[in-house]
Enzyme design. Structure first.
Site, PDB file in Angstrom:
ATOM      1  N   THR A 196       0.903  -1.161   0.000  1.00 11.34           N
ATOM      2  CA  THR A 196       0.000   0.000   0.000  1.00 11.34           C
ATOM      3  C   THR A 196       0.927   1.192   0.000  1.00 11.34           C
ATOM      4  OG1 THR A 196      -1.986  -0.879   1.076  1.00 11.34           O
ATOM      5  CG2 THR A 196      -1.422   1.326   1.687  1.00 11.34           C
ATOM      6  N   ARG A 224     -14.944  -6.448  -1.245  1.00 12.31           N
ATOM      7  CA  ARG A 224     -14.102  -6.355  -0.045  1.00 12.31           C
ATOM      8  C   ARG A 224     -13.433  -4.973   0.059  1.00 12.31           C
ATOM      9  NH1 ARG A 224      -8.535  -5.171   1.408  1.00 12.31           N
ATOM     10  NH2 ARG A 224      -8.055  -6.321   3.277  1.00 12.31           N
ATOM     11  N   GLY A 226     -10.729  -2.760   2.594  1.00 10.73           N
ATOM     12  CA  GLY A 226      -9.762  -2.944   3.667  1.00 10.73           C
ATOM     13  C   GLY A 226      -9.776  -1.775   4.635  1.00 10.73           C
ATOM     14  N   ASP A 227      -8.688  -1.640   5.367  1.00  8.71           N
ATOM     15  CA  ASP A 227      -8.588  -0.611   6.406  1.00  8.71           C
ATOM     16  C   ASP A 227      -8.284   0.781   5.865  1.00  8.71           C
ATOM     17  OD1 ASP A 227      -6.107  -1.722   5.551  1.00  8.71           O
ATOM     18  OD2 ASP A 227      -5.119  -0.628   7.166  1.00  8.71           O
ATOM     19  N   THR A 247      -0.252   0.067   6.873  1.00  5.70           N
ATOM     20  CA  THR A 247      -0.167  -0.899   5.776  1.00  5.70           C
ATOM     21  C   THR A 247      -0.081  -2.301   6.353  1.00  5.70           C
ATOM     22  OG1 THR A 247       1.183  -1.758   3.986  1.00  5.70           O
ATOM     23  CG2 THR A 247       2.335  -0.429   5.633  1.00  5.70           C
ATOM     24  N   GLY A 248      -0.835  -3.208   5.764  1.00  5.79           N
ATOM     25  CA  GLY A 248      -0.796  -4.575   6.268  1.00  5.79           C
ATOM     26  C   GLY A 248      -2.105  -5.286   6.031  1.00  5.79           C
ATOM     27  N   GLY A 250      -5.493  -5.710   6.193  1.00  5.39           N
ATOM     28  CA  GLY A 250      -6.532  -4.730   6.485  1.00  5.39           C
ATOM     29  C   GLY A 250      -7.561  -5.166   7.510  1.00  5.39           C
TER      30      GLY A 250
HETATM   31  N1  ASP Z   1      -4.048  -2.638   4.162  1.00  6.74           N
HETATM   32  C1  ASP Z   1      -4.344  -2.901   2.802  1.00  6.74           C
HETATM   33  C2  ASP Z   1      -5.664  -3.616   2.700  1.00  6.74           C
HETATM   34  O1  ASP Z   1      -5.910  -4.479   3.498  1.00  6.74           O
HETATM   35  C3  ASP Z   1      -3.313  -3.710   2.117  1.00  6.74           C
HETATM   36  C4  ASP Z   1      -1.909  -3.263   2.351  1.00  6.74           C
HETATM   37  O2  ASP Z   1      -1.584  -2.453   3.175  1.00  6.74           O
HETATM   38  O3  ASP Z   1      -1.061  -3.776   1.644  1.00  6.74           O
HETATM   39  O4  ASP Z   1      -6.408  -3.344   1.805  1.00  6.74           O
END
Ligand code: ASP
Length: 326
Positions: A196, A224, A226-227, A247-248, A250
């Site tokens: 991200t 879907r 995410g966060d 980032t991670g 979500g």
């Molecule tokens: N956090 C993002 C999501 O879940 C993905 C990411 O950070 O790579 O959509």
């Protein structure tokens, strides 16, 4: 001593005092006038990636950091700086946002983004976009030019037309690497790919801002989100505490309202940004969930992650300027 003599002494000593003061080196811990932190995603980044590939990432992060630093050093706003950095990373196919977005389970690319102004908690989020070239700029329009804070899918794209925000064909988002990753994921049925982009900044006016943009997670299912576009989960900014971009994985960041939790630990418990970020990333989340970047009201920067690596960079008016992966 006569008053005239005293005055004469004072006049003679004044330049010496002035010279002594000027010779003092700047206090290393002095509060920076501006600060900037950026990320290009966290996850399992093998340490043995070819040197040329590593250099490509670092070069792009350096350029993004420089673009944002230039805005802030010139007296620009933190909002302009974070939007500029995120747009730059959205346009770079290396990162999972804009041009380099990952593929969904249905073989499309669906983008989410959010921006927040720490001055008054104004915010704008967009999600499930299929044709908007730079989602972060549309998020800013939602914040500044609509009465809403969150717009999704076709409605958000209609709003993009009203705002004359450039839209592109889905083909624009095709990159061979992301396509191959998706094909691999289809076989593995796993959904834990992380990447991200994000930026957080404090400007010379004392204002904080945060921006995050993503293609989500490879092979994500229909609808879907995410966060990233969820204010308080992947993106948050409050002048009282900090600006945070995550980032991670979500789903985990939403469950733990990560970005707001960090801010709340600072506001209610008096933790520093670094302490608060470590508390949430290392003690609430699980290993490999991801990480955050943050800039606090006092200009301090935190880059905290529990995964193997996080593409990241930090700069401030005291001369700090660095990029790193592991
Ligand atoms: N956090 C993002 C999501 O879940 C993905 C990411 O950070 O790579 O959509």
């Amino acid at each position: 001593m006569k008053t005239a003599a005293k005055l004469l002494w004072l006049l003679l000593l004044l330049p010496i005092f002035a010279a002594l003061m000027a010779a003092q080196p700047p206090e290393p811990s002095a509060k920076p006038k501006w600060s900037l932190a950026i990320h290009g995603g966290a996850g399992t980044i093998p340490k043995d990636i070819p040197e040329s590939q590593k250099e490509e990432y670092l070069k792009s992060l350096r350029a993004a950091l420089e673009a944002g630093s230039k805005v802030l050093a010139g007296g620009g706003t933190s909002l302009d700086a974070v939007e500029k950095v995120v747009r730059f990373l959205e346009d770079d196919p290396l990162f999972n946002a804009g041009k380099g977005a990952v593929f969904t389970n249905e073989g499309t690319n669906e983008l989410d983004a959010a921006i927040m102004d720490g001055r008054d908690l104004s915010c704008g989020s967009v999600a499930g976009l299929k044709t908007v070239k730079n989602p972060i700029s549309l998020a800013r329009m939602v914040m500044e030019k609509s009465p809403h804070v969150f717009m999704v899918g076709q409605g958000a794209e209609k709003f993009a037309d009203e705002m004359k925000v450039p839209r592109v064909d889905q083909k624009y988002f095709f990159t061979q690497k992301r396509y191959d990753d998706w094909q691999k994921k289809l076989k593995e049925e796993a959904e834990k790919d992380k990447d991200t982009v994000g930026a957080v900044a404090l400007d010379v006016h004392g204002n904080l801002a945060a921006a995050t943009s993503t293609g989500g997670m490879t092979n994500k299912r229909f609808g879907r989100l995410g966060d990233v576009p969820v204010i308080g989960a992947g993106t948050y900014a409050n002048n009282k505490t900090a600006a945070i971009s995550a980032t991670g994985w979500g789903e985990q960041f939403i469950k733990h309202t990560v970005a707001h939790d960090i801010s709340a630990l600072m506001e209610y418990k008096g933790l520093t940004l670094q302490q608060a970020a470590e508390e949430v990333i290392h003690r609430k989340l699980q290993k490999d969930d991801g990480g955050v970047i943050g800039v606090a009201w006092d200009g301090s920067i935190a880059l905290v992650f529990n995964s193997e690596g996080m593409y990241r960079g930090a700069a401030d008016s005291n001369g700090r300027s660095e990029v790193a992966i592991w």
